[in-house]
Design an enzyme around this catalytic site. Structure first.
Site, PDB file in Angstrom:
ATOM      1  N   TYR A 110       0.846  -1.191   0.000  1.00 19.88           N
ATOM      2  CA  TYR A 110       0.000   0.000   0.000  1.00 19.88           C
ATOM      3  C   TYR A 110       0.886   1.247   0.000  1.00 19.88           C
ATOM      4  O   TYR A 110       1.648   1.487   0.943  1.00 19.88           O
ATOM      5  CB  TYR A 110      -0.921   0.033   1.219  1.00 19.88           C
ATOM      6  CG  TYR A 110      -1.982  -1.050   1.242  1.00 19.88           C
ATOM      7  CD1 TYR A 110      -2.335  -1.763   0.095  1.00 19.88           C
ATOM      8  CD2 TYR A 110      -2.655  -1.358   2.418  1.00 19.88           C
ATOM      9  CE1 TYR A 110      -3.302  -2.747   0.116  1.00 19.88           C
ATOM     10  CE2 TYR A 110      -3.630  -2.336   2.453  1.00 19.88           C
ATOM     11  CZ  TYR A 110      -3.948  -3.036   1.311  1.00 19.88           C
ATOM     12  OH  TYR A 110      -4.919  -4.014   1.347  1.00 19.88           O
TER      13      TYR A 110
ATOM     14  N   GLY B  24     -22.617   5.691  -2.787  1.00 19.36           N
ATOM     15  CA  GLY B  24     -23.623   6.709  -3.082  1.00 19.36           C
ATOM     16  C   GLY B  24     -23.143   7.728  -4.090  1.00 19.36           C
ATOM     17  O   GLY B  24     -23.917   8.604  -4.503  1.00 19.36           O
TER      18      GLY B  24
END
Length: 356
Positions: free
Chosen positions: A55, A215
């Site tokens: 990462y 969303g």
């Protein structure tokens, strides 16, 4: 925050696990802001933190290490190895040579003497599985790690790992980390039941389906394919791609359900994942403190059977609307030579003539 036992390890972890893939230059380069995210998560009862050496090329582990100073004992700390780290050969994969080196580099970046859960980030077909399991067993006995697990392994490989460990007198993997969400339910077919039968703990990744359940992506709305995750893999977000159309249609129906239940779409998504009896902890990966706080607000959402039945009617159990691991196809799919007999033996009749 509920706490659950991680497989048969006896280690208790929170039902939410703080994922730190967004810490570092790939997501949030502000180390102090990332530290605030970690501290807020701990203050709200999360005691499970997951990272990986790859990462942000190690920066995420560095950030986590600094953020946990003075609070290390509060945390069940997990990290992973497998992917290429820096230049040069033998700095990736699942060989003993790399595992022994990778764990030392992770310990240094994390500023700790031990790792609670050390995970194999992906399978490595070039390395005998026994080589990997033996190296990890030795790390447990040496006190470098407390236990080890696997990530994104198919069910048959989980069974093989346990069988091999028993046959060779090795420590067995205690956890699996599969992708699982409202839009990617494939793990329900084999991986999650296999983990339950084997007594493995499960921490799931991508509960928001790479952002589709955040969303921020809605049917009929334009998508900027030059920014964020969409810029990395445009085909995954392009609304003209048929597979993405199916995802967006499902998102609309899940949004309607969330509105009826009085919650947000991300809250619905997280509650669904943690409701499966095979799931120990769901990884959340906030980039900002606001995202973390919004996720924590929905931790108490309880989905009854009627809501779960509605979910099953939108995306049936065991069905993936997209391949959550498309970037790492198994060799049996990626390598044509593993799917095709030699030319002379492909036909049912010996006198067949090759086509051109």
């Amino acid at each position: 925050m509920h706490y659950r036992t991680l497989g048969g390890s006896g280690i208790e972890v929170s039902a939410y696990c703080l994922g730190t893939m967004n810490f570092g230059f790939v997501g949030n380069p502000d180390h102090e802001d990332c530290a605030r995210i970690v501290h807020t998560a701990l203050d709200h009862g999360i005691n499970f933190v997951d990272t990986a050496d790859m990462y942000s090329a190690g920066e995420s582990e560095t950030v986590v290490g600094k953020a946990l100073e003075g609070r290390r004992d509060e945390v069940v700390l997990a990290t992973k190895f497998h992917f290429q780290m820096g230049e040069g050969r033998n700095r990736s994969g699942n060989s003993r040579r790399w595992i022994v080196q990778a764990v030392e580099e992770s310990l240094r970046r994390l500023r700790t003497d031990w790792i609670d859960l050390y995970q194999v980030h992906r399978p490595d077909r070039s390395t005998d599985l026994e080589e990997t399991l033996a190296a990890l067993s030795d790390l447990v006995r040496a006190g470098k790690i407390r236990t080890y697990g696997l990530s994104t392994y198919p069910a048959e490989d989980l069974v093989e790992a346990h069988h091999l460990a028993e046959r060779r007198g090795l420590l067995r993997p205690r956890t699996e980390q599969p992708p699982y969400s409202l839009l990617a339910r494939g793990a329900e077919a084999a991986v999650l039941p296999t983990c339950q039968r084997l007594g493995m703990g499960v921490l799931t990744w991508s509960p928001l389906a790479f952002g589709f359940l955040s969303g921020g992506y809605r049917q009929g709305q334009p998508v900027d394919l030059t920014r964020g995750r969409a810029a990395v893999v445009p085909s995954r977000f392009d609304p003209s791609v048929p597979g993405n159309v199916r995802k967006l249609e499902a998102v609309e129906r899940f949004t309607e359900l969330a509105d009826e239940l009085g919650c947000t779409l991300p809250e619905l998504s997280m509650a669904f994942v943690t409701a499966h009896p095979g799931v120990t902890s769901a990884i959340i990966g906030p980039r900002t403190l606001e995202q973390l706080e919004a996720t924590l607000k929905g931790a108490s959402l309880l989905l009854d059977d009627a809501a779960m039945d509605r979910i099953d009617g939108i995306v049936p159990p065991g069905v993936n609307l997209y391949d959550p691991n498309a970037s790492w196809p198994p060799p049996a799919i990626a390598d044509a030579a593993l799917r095709r007999r030699p030319l002379a033996g492909r036909s049912a009749a010996p006198s067949a003539v090759p086509t051109h």
